[in-house]
Write a protein that holds these residues in place. Structure first.
Motif: not given
Length: 456
Positions: A261-276
């Protein structure tokens, strides 16, 4: 999606001018939400609000960057790139969609979702890094050439697998919610080491319905179990093709997957620094592709050369490189940057001077600063009267950088105004040029400037 964004104390970074600008941008977005919720998809009202948002955001970016330069903030260049992408890629693409669809509800949702999400995310993460409260989110992106290679591969795969010509909306997608979509998370591991790489793919519902759904012959406009399962396996193949395209990703295989779900995606996304982190408009909906793989920074992704043409490609590349180097050497010219909000003026002066000089153009003060930073000219012809960021403000920002404190700048003006000229004297302009002067006079002025510079 929330219909109003309430300013909270935690949003403040402690710099009054920046915090004031952020609050203003929130108010403009809220005005657009109010128009939408009241059912007033009034095209003129939307156009005016969006125009005001763009102008204020552009002015804010310039002010924020000037402040960061004044405190010697080491994340300034990364921050500039985030601003540039939003200003030059994201906003124009969203505005183009609004115009093409005559401000449809869906296009307004895209604009509000991406802009509001970007604004909140940028305020709470990137801008907080100015005062050391957070690490800058985009500090670990792949370097320029490798980032470009990555974008090309993704765009090509979207075309190969879905037969869609996609357009890049943002190369610093911040996890904004851009409509009703599917959030798919894949985790890959390697037998040779313990390093992981994670992929997040976001499909707007209608992308799946118009691609995988059509292939399956599904007639409805709703997602069902069968379509979701088919999309999962299609997404796996997509990522596998990406892995095969880059040697540094070789050897990684799927270890786990999640539908989020969007909230779960946002949690994963915010805790990382993406390379792309890329956001595309496919023409039938939005699609995002994010990869979290720090090991790529160590090895570099490197575009693969086709094995059967390897010798030929390398030979052609070296020949082209020699030719370009020889051409640049033979055609060396003094570089002039023309800055004017009038396309007629820009192109007229470019035609006038283009035969003898290497001429670049910029349509605003902010664009001029970007151009000067990337490719320093020998002379800047700067319009004195421009909206948002005028000539005096532009020159002030340039002079605030030690690297450009002696950059020659001649003001372009529509009329001789002694009072205005006196005000900018402390900024050390190299001269003033009346736009209405005869072409021969303008050419002589420029030639005289370079002759004087050569003799000094």
């Amino acid at each position: 999606m929330e219909s109003q964004f309430v300013w909270q104390e935690e949003f403040n970074i402690g710099v009054e001018s920046i915090d004031r600008d952020h609050q203003k941008l929130f108010k403009i977005i809220n005005k657009l939400f109010a128009l939408k919720e009241e059912g007033k998809n009034d095209q003129w009202a939307c156009q005016e609000s969006i125009k005001f948002f763009r102008a204020h955001a552009t002015n804010h970016f310039a002010s924020e960057e000037a402040y960061m330069a004044s405190i010697h903030f080491d994340g300034l260049e990364a921050h500039r790139e985030v601003h540039r992408t939003f200003r030059e890629n994201t906003l124009p693409a969203l505005e183009h969609e609004l115009e093409q669809t005559e401000y449809s509800t869906e296009a307004i949702d895209h604009f509000l979702g991406v802009c509001a999400g970007w604004l909140i995310g940028h305020t709470l993460t990137d801008d907080q890094s100015i005062t050391g409260k957070h690490i800058h989110r985009w500090k670990n992106l792949l370097p320029g050439e490798e980032q470009t290679a990555f974008k090309k591969v993704i765009k090509q795969l979207v075309f190969d697998m879905f037969h869609l010509e996609s357009k890049l909306i943002s190369d610093v997608y911040g996890g904004e919610k851009f409509g009703k979509g599917i959030y798919y998370h894949l985790i890959y591991g390697c037998d040779q080491n313990e390093k992981k790489q994670e992929v997040l793919m976001i499909f707007e519902d209608k992308v799946l319905i118009n691609t995988v759904g059509k292939i399956m012959g599904i007639q409805t406009n709703k997602l069902d179990d069968m379509l979701i399962h088919a999309a999962r396996y299609t997404a796996r193949q997509f990522v596998q093709r990406v892995i095969e395209s880059f040697p540094a990703m070789d050897g990684y295989h799927l270890q786990g997957e999640n539908l989020l779900f969007y909230d779960q995606f946002k949690t994963i996304f915010q805790r990382q620094q993406p390379q792309a982190s890329l956001l595309f408009d496919t023409g039938v909906g939005y699609f995002a592709f994010c990869i979290i793989a720090p090991h790529l920074l160590e090895q570099g992704v490197g575009s693969m050369i086709q094995a059967e043409r390897a010798m030929t490609e390398v030979e052609e590349y070296l020949n082209r490189r020699k030719e370009k180097h020889a051409q640049r050497k033979a055609e060396h010219k003094q570089k002039i940057l023309i800055v004017d909000d009038s396309a007629t003026i820009r192109e007229g002066i470019k035609r006038l001077l283009g035969e003898k000089y290497e001429v670049a153009t910029a349509e605003s003060g902010v664009a001029a600063i970007r151009s000067v930073t990337l490719d320093r000219p020998d002379l800047v012809l700067l319009d004195y009267e421009m909206p948002v960021c005028d000539g005096r403000q532009t020159l002030e920002m340039l002079r605030s950088e030690k690297e450009f404190e002696d950059l020659p700048v001649i003001f372009l003006t529509g009329r001789w105004d002694p009072q205005s000229m006196i005000q900018v004297m402390p900024l050390k302009p190299a001269g003033y040029l009346i736009k209405s002067s005869k072409p021969d006079s303008i050419k002589k002025e420029i030639e005289a400037f370079f002759e004087k510079k050569k003799d000094s």
